[in-house]
Enzyme design. Structure first.
Site, PDB file in Angstrom:
ATOM      1  CB  SER A   1      -5.830  -1.976  14.820  1.00  0.00           C
ATOM      2  OG  SER A   1      -6.587  -1.040  14.011  1.00  0.00           O
TER       3      SER A   1
ATOM      4  CB  CYS B   1      -1.601   4.672   3.436  1.00  0.00           C
ATOM      5  SG  CYS B   1      -1.335   3.020   4.248  1.00  0.00           S
TER       6      CYS B   1
ATOM      7  CB  CYS C   1      -4.620   3.761   0.143  1.00  0.00           C
ATOM      8  SG  CYS C   1      -4.928   3.527   1.720  1.00  0.00           S
TER       9      CYS C   1
ATOM     10  NE  ARG D   1      -6.805   4.574   4.780  1.00  0.00           N
ATOM     11  CZ  ARG D   1      -5.738   5.487   4.964  1.00  0.00           C
ATOM     12  NH1 ARG D   1      -5.587   6.432   3.972  1.00  0.00           N
ATOM     13  NH2 ARG D   1      -4.879   5.209   6.024  1.00  0.00           N
TER      14      ARG D   1
ATOM     15  CB  CYS E   1      -0.810   0.033   1.033  1.00  0.00           C
ATOM     16  SG  CYS E   1      -2.147   1.376   0.911  1.00  0.00           S
TER      17      CYS E   1
ATOM     18  CE  LYS F   1      -7.873  -3.902   6.921  1.00  0.00           C
ATOM     19  NZ  LYS F   1      -6.648  -3.204   6.282  1.00  0.00           N
TER      20      LYS F   1
ATOM     21  CE1 TYR G   1      -1.904  -5.616  14.291  1.00  0.00           C
ATOM     22  CE2 TYR G   1      -4.391  -5.549  14.292  1.00  0.00           C
ATOM     23  CZ  TYR G   1      -3.055  -5.204  13.660  1.00  0.00           C
ATOM     24  OH  TYR G   1      -3.172  -4.373  12.473  1.00  0.00           O
TER      25      TYR G   1
ATOM     26  CE  LYS H   1      -8.105  -1.231   4.319  1.00  0.00           C
ATOM     27  NZ  LYS H   1      -6.752  -0.828   3.976  1.00  0.00           N
TER      28      LYS H   1
ATOM     29  NE  ARG I   1      -6.920   4.436   8.611  1.00  0.00           N
ATOM     30  CZ  ARG I   1      -8.026   4.883   7.990  1.00  0.00           C
ATOM     31  NH1 ARG I   1      -8.562   5.913   8.626  1.00  0.00           N
ATOM     32  NH2 ARG I   1      -8.583   4.109   7.339  1.00  0.00           N
TER      33      ARG I   1
HETATM   34  C1  PBG Z   1      -3.413   0.106   4.907  1.00  0.00           C
HETATM   35  C2  PBG Z   1      -3.857  -0.840   6.061  1.00  0.00           C
HETATM   36  C3  PBG Z   1      -4.953  -0.505   6.742  1.00  0.00           C
HETATM   37  C4  PBG Z   1      -4.917  -1.686   7.568  1.00  0.00           C
HETATM   38  C5  PBG Z   1      -4.198  -2.714   6.904  1.00  0.00           C
HETATM   39  N1  PBG Z   1      -3.531  -2.133   5.995  1.00  0.00           N
HETATM   40  C6  PBG Z   1      -5.432   0.600   7.360  1.00  0.00           C
HETATM   41  C7  PBG Z   1      -6.200   1.654   6.540  1.00  0.00           C
HETATM   42  O1  PBG Z   1      -6.832   1.059   5.336  1.00  0.00           O
HETATM   43  O2  PBG Z   1      -6.393   2.709   6.845  1.00  0.00           O
HETATM   44  C8  PBG Z   1      -5.937  -1.722   9.032  1.00  0.00           C
HETATM   45  C9  PBG Z   1      -5.313  -2.682   9.908  1.00  0.00           C
HETATM   46  C10 PBG Z   1      -5.907  -2.812  11.248  1.00  0.00           C
HETATM   47  O3  PBG Z   1      -6.460  -1.790  11.674  1.00  0.00           O
HETATM   48  O4  PBG Z   1      -5.567  -3.479  11.890  1.00  0.00           O
HETATM   49  N2  PBG Z   1      -4.176   0.482   3.896  1.00  0.00           N
END
Ligand code: PBG
Length: 321
Positions: free
Chosen positions: A272, A118, A126, A215, A116, A246, A311, A189, A199
């Protein structure tokens, strides 16, 4: 003849641990788990991440120690996020970490790497922003993602996992990486409020000179489930080997439906915010950490996931046995 309902005693099969073991339909194994890791450039000591207990922003040195300790705990599959200090489209820091990890652990571990932009852009989006700062350019982003994926695959990643949600990136990345490299698509996603702690960890929140504050123009809207189906079907057709849903818990319906419709291995990401919510409640004494995580993981498998990114992966073997 059907028995009357009065004689059907469902509690018979719940009465002791032996019979409950035997009748179980969902079985978890620590072998299904993928542990996320953060490699951060330019920090002197590993750093804790607010909300994400037992998870760290690692230096190149502490990262290797972390993997060593995870291996001892029976976890051998990882998803690496590289966070370079320079906010530029340069991938040498992460590529060097991949090479160092594979040099040290070789085929003892399976290493997937998030693809990615980002963490590599000043604005935290991203993708590549147009000069006006109000639009993410799809095709320029896809070309750049392919450059990044190729760098990671050539450095030794076993799998590359694009998480950006641009159109057409799976076909372009597939064409750019070696044939042995597994391609795991973050296919479903969603534009979720559950990514907050990540983040901070990846230094990737939208910020700076972009006029976009979120996003929403590329991640899937939570009220548009058919968009997830079309995205997953398209990514399958473009050559993804593994598809992902996700976040996990708020999208179990999507996981169940899509995994029944598309015959590819399905991954789920307990993101997360989902993880942190349980951790915070457990710390306040409001919930048992192990029970809550196991219950979520069982739900993922019930809904059709064959692998779980969490995690909490490094506790899975001890908890599952
Ligand atoms: C990057 C990305 C993200 C996550 C994984 N890859 C964050 C987003 O899209 O802002 C999130 C993972 C998590 O919250 O544990 N694009």
């Amino acid at each position: 003849m059907a028995k009357s309902t009065a004689e059907i005693t469902l509690r018979r099969l719940r009465q002791d641990g032996h019979i409950r073991d035997l009748v179980r339909e969902v079985r978890l194994s620590h072998k299904q788990f993928i542990q996320p890791l953060f490699a951060v450039e330019g920090i002197k000591k590993r750093e804790e991440i607010p909300g994400l207990s037992h998870t760290f922003r690692d230096t190149p040195d502490t990262l290797l120690k972390q993997i060593e300790s995870d291996l001892k705990k029976g976890i051998s599959k990882f998803l690496l996020f590289g966070v370079s200090a320079k906010k530029q489209l340069k991938y040498d820091f992460t590529a060097n970490q991949i090479a160092a990890i594979k040099k040290r652990f070789g085929s003892d571990i399976w290493l997937a790497v998030d693809v990615c932009l980002c963490s590599s852009t000043t604005h935290g989006q991203c993708g590549i922003l147009n000069p006006e700062g109000d639009h993410i350019e799809n095709n320029a982003t896809v070309s750049e993602l392919a450059v990044q994926a190729q760098a990671f695959a050539e450095a030794g990643a076993d799998c590359v996992a694009p998480s950006d949600m641009m159109d057409g990136r799976i076909a372009t990345i597939r064409a750019a990486i070696p044939s042995r490299t597994v391609l795991m698509s973050y296919a479903a996603k969603f534009h979720s409020g559950f990514y907050g702690p990540f983040r901070v960890a990846a230094d990737s929140a939208p910020k700076g000179k972009s006029k976009l504050t979120d996003r929403a123009t590329y991640q899937i809207d939570p009220t548009h489930p058919t968009d997830a189906l079309r995205s997953a079907e398209r990514d399958a057709a473009e050559g993804a080997d593994i598809l992902m849903v996700k976040p996990g818990l708020p999208y179990l319906d999507i996981l169940k439906e899509l995994s029944q419709q598309i015959p590819l291995p399905w991954a789920v990401y307990q993101v997360s915010g989902e993880y942190a919510a349980i951790e915070l409640m457990a710390r306040e004494g409001l919930m048992d950490r192990k029970r809550a995580h196991l219950e979520c993981w069982q739900a993922f498998v019930r809904a059709g996931a064959s692998m779980i990114i969490s995690y909490g992966a490094r506790d899975a073997k001890e908890w599952i046995g």
